[in-house]
Design an enzyme around this catalytic site. Sequence first.
Site: not given
Length: 533
Positions: A173, A197-199, A248-249, A270-271, A304, A402
Amino acid sequence: MVATDHTPLTAPASDRALPASLTPARIERLATGVTAAPGAARVTTRAPYTGAPLAELPVSTPEDVEDAFVRARAAQRAWAATPLRERKKIMLRFHDLVIARQDEALDLMQAENGKTRRDAFLEVLDIAITSRYYARSAARYLEPKRRRGAIPLLTRTTELHHPKGAVAVISPWNYPLSMAAGDAVPALIAGNAVVQKPDTQTALTALWVLDLMREAGLPHGVWQLVIGRGSSIGGALMDNADYVMFTGSTASGRVIARDAGERLIGASLELGGKNPMIVLDDADLGRAVEGAVAACFPSAGQLCVSIERLYVAEPLYERFLAAFAARTKQLKLGAAYDYSVDVGSLTTPSQLETVTAHVEDAMAKGATLLAGGRARPDLGPLFYEPTVLTDVTPDMTLYEHETFGPVVSVYPVRDEEEAIARANATAYGLNASVWTGDGARGRAVAARVHAGTVNVNEAFAAAWGSVDSPMGGMGDSGLGRRHGADGILKYTEAQTVAHQRVQGFTAPPGISPETWAGLLTRALKVLKAAGVR
């Protein structure tokens, strides 16, 4: 400990109604782009600026996801057969439409995410650059390439790249345009279909991108969007995808990596990050302060690659700290659908809870507050002041975890060796920033920082915008890369076709294996002496 007078400027809480472009009819039309069965359950999203309902979106079921992949695979076969030059034309038309219709995108991003218009514009810039780059560079990466054969003149070897098939893109998001389109563009131009699948919070922006791409000429079915919680439809995505791109996470990334490994499909992740900025003793103080502001507070810190840790050389520390705190207090916090605001809103209640908890924990354990440190419900339900802390210690949550908000901790360091050591003292390794008056010194320090991208005398935009070069994380910050060759070739299967002429590696008739081995041994020596690779 608390320093006094840390309240930033605020914008008037004036007209925060939705822009005229976001009519109920337009929102409902965009919502029809969701792949979901008729009569599907619906979910309501809310505008971060006000907390008011924004959109009602149909929710996809696991069966809807499976159906989306069936249709995607059928469409992908024709799409992959479409000449690359035609796929390139579509991407260039999409580039032009994004630029021409940017105000629509800016309105959507602000309404769904709560960021400022200037931060939203950077996403428009990003997608224009990315779509142009891959449209103009795809042939270089994807067209057949002659490779050196096993036996000079006798082996003709060609490297081919075939699309993976149906790619799942799971986007977050925080950067709803960049993450929705930036990973789909190279997957599509490589000949894949995409099920994304977008947020849910920022799905309207992704649906706008899909609508624009179809207007540019992308066939229906090649790119489809599904909406729903990962706990509901994540399994169906993983069970049907030929490759997964996730942003995401770190916790979610580990689950996706595990599931991809079980199916032996590839994944790019990518986290999270706890990104450091180093200010060396020869840095220009004014530039470094402005750079720190640009590094720490874009999109209310929900980025991020933004900076959460600042390491400043002791000779500059006190002056830097005073100037940075003062500059942070000058930032205008508020809601406005124009370019008048510096820092916008957080996006979700859970993010506000995290930011508040991290700051309160640090304060309770002895951190010093130099700027910000408060939620601002007078401006809107999710606003939080840009915050600067010192005296942050390892027992405080935000020291190594984070925060993903407008919060930064500042530390003095003796020299560049300590700065590098402390910058690297984390499991993460996504982005970093180095500030110095000596470019060669900055690049040398950057090369020693454990991060996928390091910017010298810039926050993050220089590396992110260098789309010809790979971008991604080390350690707990992820696997794989976006941008550059990696960003498109990861969506392909490499194939080697080797055509052997006349004679291969087996002995010809009439020559014993022993004699043949001796001849090949002499040939190896000749090739080495001749400098053949």
